[in-house]
Scaffold this active site. Structure first.
Site, PDB file in Angstrom:
ATOM      1  N   LYS A 199       2.756   2.524 -20.638  1.00  0.00           N
ATOM      2  CA  LYS A 199       2.813   1.591 -19.388  1.00  0.00           C
ATOM      3  C   LYS A 199       4.202   1.358 -19.351  1.00  0.00           C
ATOM      4  O   LYS A 199       5.160   0.837 -20.025  1.00  0.00           O
ATOM      5  CB  LYS A 199       1.921   0.251 -19.644  1.00  0.00           C
ATOM      6  CG  LYS A 199       2.340  -0.731 -18.636  1.00  0.00           C
ATOM      7  CD  LYS A 199       1.717  -0.460 -17.366  1.00  0.00           C
ATOM      8  CE  LYS A 199       2.025  -1.418 -16.453  1.00  0.00           C
ATOM      9  NZ  LYS A 199       1.580  -1.068 -14.875  1.00  0.00           N
ATOM     10  N   CYS A 258       7.401   1.151  -8.461  1.00  0.00           N
ATOM     11  CA  CYS A 258       6.382   0.307  -8.597  1.00  0.00           C
ATOM     12  C   CYS A 258       6.198  -0.428  -7.113  1.00  0.00           C
ATOM     13  O   CYS A 258       7.194  -0.961  -6.623  1.00  0.00           O
ATOM     14  CB  CYS A 258       6.599  -0.736  -9.614  1.00  0.00           C
ATOM     15  SG  CYS A 258       5.484  -1.933  -9.798  1.00  0.00           S
TER      16      CYS A 258
HETATM   17  O1  LIG Z   1       1.360  -2.855 -10.466  1.00  0.00           O
HETATM   18  C1  LIG Z   1       1.636  -2.244 -11.243  1.00  0.00           C
HETATM   19  O2  LIG Z   1       1.993  -2.491 -12.542  1.00  0.00           O
HETATM   20  C2  LIG Z   1       2.198  -0.750 -10.991  1.00  0.00           C
HETATM   21  N1  LIG Z   1       1.036  -0.097 -10.080  1.00  0.00           N
HETATM   22  C3  LIG Z   1       1.238   1.170  -9.588  1.00  0.00           C
HETATM   23  O3  LIG Z   1       0.335   1.847  -8.751  1.00  0.00           O
HETATM   24  N2  LIG Z   1       2.214   1.743  -9.889  1.00  0.00           N
HETATM   25  C4  LIG Z   1       3.381   1.266 -10.551  1.00  0.00           C
HETATM   26  O4  LIG Z   1       4.479   1.858 -10.810  1.00  0.00           O
HETATM   27  C5  LIG Z   1       3.085  -0.082 -11.033  1.00  0.00           C
HETATM   28  I1  LIG Z   1       4.578  -0.703 -12.480  1.00  0.00           I
END
Ligand SMILES: O=C(O)c1[nH]c(=O)[nH]c(=O)c1I
Length: 310
Positions: free
Chosen positions: A45, A128
């Site tokens: 993650k 993100c």
């Molecule tokens: O909301 C999130 O944690 C997230 N959700 C996404 O769809 N892509 C990302 O790079 C991330 I960092």
């Protein structure tokens, strides 16, 4: 049939792995990917320096043909994922994803990784879409170049970037021009399609709580955009920069299509969320069956060979 690929001198005994964010929050989830037959690697993650709760309320939902999420970067902090990848890096080549909220955070985390015993690959997440008030970095071309300049002034281990989808040929040209200036091991394309909106027909409401319901889209629905970004970047990037194709993978044909467009590895998000790690063996078996039908014994025989019409 061999399904091997290599990036930065790391040999993968098959091309599949999870997409960052899916099935990779805890050591227990990561172990399931590590041990899954058919998974050649894993990515953690995306990490921030300290642990984060992420966005409040319902932040993930299924929708027809995919998913929408606004997780908000919940994670157990860099050290947790650094410990995990250092512990397991001799079992398979592993990817450590980082997503600092500021350039300073990204640089500080990369200094930690540079000085650590982790010798795998870093995926610098520049895409993100779900941290309120924060733009998707890689839509800002000047900032992207600035960050990569500073990163490569000290970081010497293998590193790639996770990109958002682009939707304009001029933008494919612009991001490729930047990326070609740096010793990147790979790019991973695409991240979710940012800030989609889904309506619940039972309640006339949005389906996720954060940001008034705006969230990143994944799943089947994003496959054409994912293939376009894989293809466009393969056509533009130096061959030394490998490509991890992400987006819309539900079956072996989708894996095949990503490779046909130029992908070296293929990562699975939404479908993995719903099916679990058993998906990797299914996808590999389906890919092998397609290759057998076509008389291919190795991925090199068709990687990047998408034909255009006369
Ligand atoms: O909301 C999130 O944690 C997230 N959700 C996404 O769809 N892509 C990302 O790079 C991330 I960092």
């Amino acid at each position: 049939t061999t399904l091997t690929a290599s990036i930065a001198g790391f040999d993968f005994d098959n091309v599949l792995l999870n997409a960052a964010g899916v099935y990779c929050q805890t050591a227990s989830e990561l172990d399931q990917i590590l041990e899954a037959s058919g998974a050649g690697s894993l990515v953690t993650k995306s990490a921030t320096p300290a642990e984060r709760d992420g966005n409040a309320g319902v932040r993930f939902a299924e929708m027809p043909l995919g998913s929408i999420n606004s997780m908000g970067l919940p994670n157990l902090g860099l050290d947790y994922y650094l410990d995990y990848t250092i512990t397991h890096q001799d079992e398979k080549p592993l990817f450590l994803s980082i997503a600092g909220l500021t350039k300073a955070d990204n640089l500080a985390m990369l200094r930690d990784v540079q000085d650590s015993d982790f010798n795998g690959l870093v995926e610098l997440n520049l895409s993100c879409p779900n941290v309120p008030g924060k733009p998707q970095t890689a839509y800002d071309f000047d900032t992207t170049r600035e960050i990569l300049n500073e990163v490569f002034s000290f970081y010497t281990k293998p590193l790639g970037v996770k990109l958002p989808p682009y939707f304009d040929i001029a933008h494919f040209d612009m991001i490729a021009e930047i990326l070609n200036d740096f010793p990147l091991a790979f790019v991973n394309t695409i991240n979710s399609i940012g800030n989609g909106l889904v309506v619940d027909p039972e309640t006339d409401t949005v389906v996720i709580a954060p940001k008034g319901g705006f969230g990143g889209l994944g799943g089947e629905i994003v496959k054409p955009t994912a293939l376009a970004n894989v293809r466009a970047l393969r056509q533009r990037l130096r061959p030394e920069i490998k490509i991890i194709g992400t987006g819309g993978v539900t079956n072996g044909r989708d894996v095949y299509d990503h490779i046909l467009c130029g992908a070296d590895l293929v990562s699975v998000g939404t479908s993995l969320y719903f099916e679990g790690p058993a998906i990797f063996e299914r996808l590999n078996n389906e890919l092998i069956a397609i290759m057998a039908e076509k008389g291919y014994n190795h991925l090199d025989e068709f990687r990047g060979r998408l034909q255009t019409l006369a």
